[in-house]
Scaffold this motif. Structure first.
Motif, PDB file in Angstrom:
ATOM      1  N   GLY A 123       0.819  -1.216   0.000  1.00  0.00           N
ATOM      2  CA  GLY A 123       0.000   0.000   0.000  1.00  0.00           C
ATOM      3  C   GLY A 123       0.850   1.262   0.000  1.00  0.00           C
ATOM      4  O   GLY A 123       0.402   2.328  -0.425  1.00  0.00           O
TER       5      GLY A 123
ATOM      6  N   ASP B  22      -6.356   0.806  -4.410  1.00  0.00           N
ATOM      7  CA  ASP B  22      -7.297   1.328  -3.412  1.00  0.00           C
ATOM      8  C   ASP B  22      -7.994   2.601  -3.895  1.00  0.00           C
ATOM      9  O   ASP B  22      -9.187   2.789  -3.670  1.00  0.00           O
ATOM     10  CB  ASP B  22      -6.566   1.599  -2.081  1.00  0.00           C
TER      11      ASP B  22
ATOM     12  N   PRO C 275      -9.896  -1.692   2.317  1.00  0.00           N
ATOM     13  CA  PRO C 275      -8.982  -1.577   1.183  1.00  0.00           C
ATOM     14  C   PRO C 275      -9.580  -2.231  -0.060  1.00  0.00           C
ATOM     15  O   PRO C 275     -10.051  -3.365  -0.018  1.00  0.00           O
ATOM     16  CB  PRO C 275      -7.747  -2.344   1.664  1.00  0.00           C
TER      17      PRO C 275
END
Ligand code: KG4
Ligand code: ZN
Length: 339
Positions: free
Chosen positions: A143, A173, A184
């Motif tokens: 991420g 995302d 997410p």
């Protein structure tokens, strides 16, 4: 005389998952993860809420890991914790807890780099059917990071390429958010893609030289495409959700695979691994596995070691402990910990 098998407690709290694991030798005997659902309705991780949730979870999560592994505190040989990178408030909870426990038990303390731990997860006994041999290239995709790393050994790693803006997980995302999906969104795009046509829509791919990545242009390209389509057909996002997901996923995975292929050509290294949350993506796993038909030696970690977990922190800790790479009570959480 053989050295005693070491027992390491791993602690991970860099973002929104609180996790504790017990590693015995190279075997994971417990890997407990408490997810934080509190962020879902906000469309992303809220740092203040994350650190509060870590404070609530850390003691029960560590206790459960010890119980699951049937290990008592006085059997621990060392404690490894995520020192960075990550969110300051989140990292501080794990760091403070690890320091206090190591001090009380008078055992070594190991500060671990979160992204290096993603790479080293491959060396947990049950991580994959094919362990990478050194040197290998690792596409670490999460991420917060998107990197191609040359791994010379467990300690010596060199970043060959990096994202210049968003990370691959962030691209998943943010695209998911535009489609109205909760955070997410990466795993949801993966799921909806299974019923969609990856060639239904075309989004622009970045032209970045070398081995660096960029995903911010893709985000804009998706946004403009959606806005234009919805002028003609309201509910476009809902009607074409599966095709949109499949096309977005296809574009992101092509960007990743193009650079990985380039890195293999450039370095001549054909031992290739993937790591980090996005390595759980089924299309990325499929495409990289298909490279086994060429001359790549491919390693993909099992799903539970892809997304954030403390097992990988304990595994990295084990390598550092062997090299006596310890930290003291002055160790501080470092959101920008360098390689
Ligand atoms: O490594 P990780 O758990 O946390 C960080 O260190 O950031 O990675 C989380 C990221 C999120 O962006 C999430 O959407 C993405 O990994 N992710 C996926 C999948 N599973 C998790 N992205 C695409 N497909 C998946 N199956
Ligand atoms: Zn991670």
């Amino acid at each position: 005389m053989t050295a005693k098998t070491k027992i390491i407690l791993g602690i991970e709290s860099s973002c929104d998952d609180t996790s504790a694991a017990i590693l015995v030798g190279n075997q994971i005997h417990a890997n407990v993860i408490a997810n934080q659902e509190v962020h879902q309705s906000f469309g992303g991780v809220v740092p203040e809420l994350a650190s509060r949730a870590h404070q609530e979870h850390i003691i029960p999560v560590v206790q459960r890991a010890l119980n699951d592994a049937k290990i008592s505190l006085n059997q621990l040989d060392a404690i490894a914790f995520t020192q960075g990178p990550g969110l300051m408030g989140s990292l501080t909870v794990g760091t403070s807890f690890a320091k206090a426990l190591a001090l009380a038990l008078k055992i070594p303390l190991i500060g671990v780099h979160h992204m290096k731990a993603h790479v080293l997860a491959h060396f947990i006994d049950d991580a994959s059917d094919c362990k990478p041999s050194f040197p290998f290239l690792c596409l670490t995709v999460s991420g917060g990071h998107t990197q191609i790393v040359q791994v010379n050994n467990a300690i010596d790693m060199q970043v060959l390429g990096n994202t210049i803006d968003d990370a691959a997980g962030e691209a998943f995302d943010k695209a998911a958010k535009m489609l109205g999906l909760p955070y997410p969104g990466g795993p949801l795009i993966d799921r909806y893609s299974k019923h969609g046509n990856p060639k239904a829509f075309t989004f622009s791919k970045p032209q970045i030289p070398g081995l660096n990545f960029s995903f911010s242009g893709l985000k804009t390209s998706i946004l403009y495409a959606l806005q234009a389509a919805e002028k003609k057909q309201t509910d476009f996002r809902k009607i074409y959700l599966n095709d949109l997901c499949a096309s977005i996923q296809n574009t992101i995975i092509e960007i990743l695979m193009d650079k990985l292929e380039k890195a293999v050509k450039q370095t001549g290294i054909k031992n290739v691994a993937i790591a980090g949350g996005v390595s759980a993506n089924s299309e990325l796993r499929k495409r990289i596995l298909s490279k086994r038909q060429t001359d790549w030696n491919v390693s993909i970690p099992k799903m539970s070691y892809c997304t954030d977990n403390a097992a990988m922190i304990a595994m990295a800790g084990s390598f550092y402990l062997q090299e006596n790479l310890l930290v003291g009570q002055d160790a501080a959480a470092n959101p920008r910990l360098s390689w």
